[in-house]
Design a protein around this motif. Structure first.
Motif, PDB file in Angstrom:
ATOM      1  N   LEU A 112      99.631  26.848  24.983  1.00  0.00           N
ATOM      2  CA  LEU A 112      99.858  25.644  25.764  1.00  0.00           C
ATOM      3  C   LEU A 112     101.305  25.591  26.237  1.00  0.00           C
ATOM      4  O   LEU A 112     102.233  25.557  25.420  1.00  0.00           O
ATOM      5  CB  LEU A 112      99.508  24.420  24.905  1.00  0.00           C
ATOM      6  N   VAL A 114     104.250  23.620  27.573  1.00  0.00           N
ATOM      7  CA  VAL A 114     104.724  22.244  27.692  1.00  0.00           C
ATOM      8  C   VAL A 114     106.049  22.312  28.441  1.00  0.00           C
ATOM      9  O   VAL A 114     107.132  22.256  27.855  1.00  0.00           O
ATOM     10  CB  VAL A 114     104.878  21.570  26.316  1.00  0.00           C
ATOM     11  N   HIS A 121     103.411  26.292  22.953  1.00  0.00           N
ATOM     12  CA  HIS A 121     102.731  26.094  21.667  1.00  0.00           C
ATOM     13  C   HIS A 121     101.595  27.097  21.526  1.00  0.00           C
ATOM     14  O   HIS A 121     100.792  27.257  22.449  1.00  0.00           O
ATOM     15  CB  HIS A 121     102.159  24.674  21.572  1.00  0.00           C
ATOM     16  N   THR A 159      99.408  18.656  22.448  1.00  0.00           N
ATOM     17  CA  THR A 159      98.892  20.024  22.271  1.00  0.00           C
ATOM     18  C   THR A 159      97.908  20.086  21.102  1.00  0.00           C
ATOM     19  O   THR A 159      97.006  20.904  21.098  1.00  0.00           O
ATOM     20  CB  THR A 159     100.036  21.018  22.037  1.00  0.00           C
ATOM     21  N   GLN A 162      94.663  18.606  22.542  1.00  0.00           N
ATOM     22  CA  GLN A 162      94.031  19.589  23.425  1.00  0.00           C
ATOM     23  C   GLN A 162      93.343  20.693  22.623  1.00  0.00           C
ATOM     24  O   GLN A 162      92.221  21.083  22.903  1.00  0.00           O
ATOM     25  CB  GLN A 162      95.104  20.199  24.333  1.00  0.00           C
ATOM     26  N   THR A 163      94.038  21.171  21.590  1.00  0.00           N
ATOM     27  CA  THR A 163      93.491  22.252  20.762  1.00  0.00           C
ATOM     28  C   THR A 163      92.248  21.778  20.005  1.00  0.00           C
ATOM     29  O   THR A 163      91.249  22.500  19.927  1.00  0.00           O
ATOM     30  CB  THR A 163      94.587  22.772  19.797  1.00  0.00           C
TER      31      THR A 163
END
Ligand SMILES: [Zn+2]
Length: 184
Positions: A112, A114, A121, A159, A162-163
């Motif tokens: 991810l 950012v 990440h 994050t 999202q994960t």
């Protein structure tokens, strides 16, 4: 600024000023006013795991943060990668430090970007070998959650959300892919 501006030169301790270097570089850099050293700043890696448990992996381990930022919010075990370690080892180490969890890493699961805070990440999927956790000082509590139990409104970082969204979608599909997203 997402990261405190550099104030002093790392080489000689004199003040720096932010300006374009003279070498054709197109980005503003912290440049020492005395020795003219250019201090480059680049994104940092945050590495962590999605530790799962259960026959199908229907439970995921989250940690309740005991440190700022986001004190009291829930997170997957994750933190800044250290010099001298690989991303995978960093993810494993953070899981030890924050959850005291015994894991076996499966493979890289999410990447991810950012951009706003200058971070990348990386989360690894990791099989829990036991449900005995002994969290360190950074964590108030470490426990397993099914999808229904996840405190979606009290997650520490986007994050992590999202994960977890990818994880439970993949769990339903019965197939885990590798996911790349840009978070703004
Ligand atoms: Zn200097």
């Amino acid at each position: 600024m997402y990261r405190p501006a550099i104030k002093h030169c790392r080489e000689c301790g004199a003040h720096v000023s932010y300006r374009l270097p003279d070498d054709g570089d197109t980005k503003t850099r912290a440049i020492c006013t005395q020795c003219h050293t250019v201090h480059y700043e680049n994104p940092l890696n945050v590495v962590g795991t999605v530790p799962y448990w259960g026959e199908r992996g229907e439970q995921v381990l989250l940690c309740k943060r005991n440190i700022e930022p986001r004190w009291g919010k829930w997170t997957l075990p994750a933190g800044f990668m250290e010099l001298g370690e690989t991303t995978e080892h960093g993810a494993w180490r953070e899981t030890q430090e924050e959850a005291g969890a015994d894991i076996e890493i499966d493979g890289l699961y999410t990447l991810l970007n950012v951009v706003r805070v200058g971070q990348v990440h990386l989360f690894y999927k990791a099989r829990l070998k036991s449900t005995h956790f002994s969290p360190g000082y950074e964590t108030q509590e470490a426990r397993l959650f099914t999808e229904d139990q996840i405190p979606w409104d009290d997650l520490a970082f986007r994050t992590v959300r999202q994960t977890l969204e990818h994880y439970f979608r993949d769990l339903k599909r019965g197939r885990f892919g590798f996911h790349v997203n840009d978070i703004d």
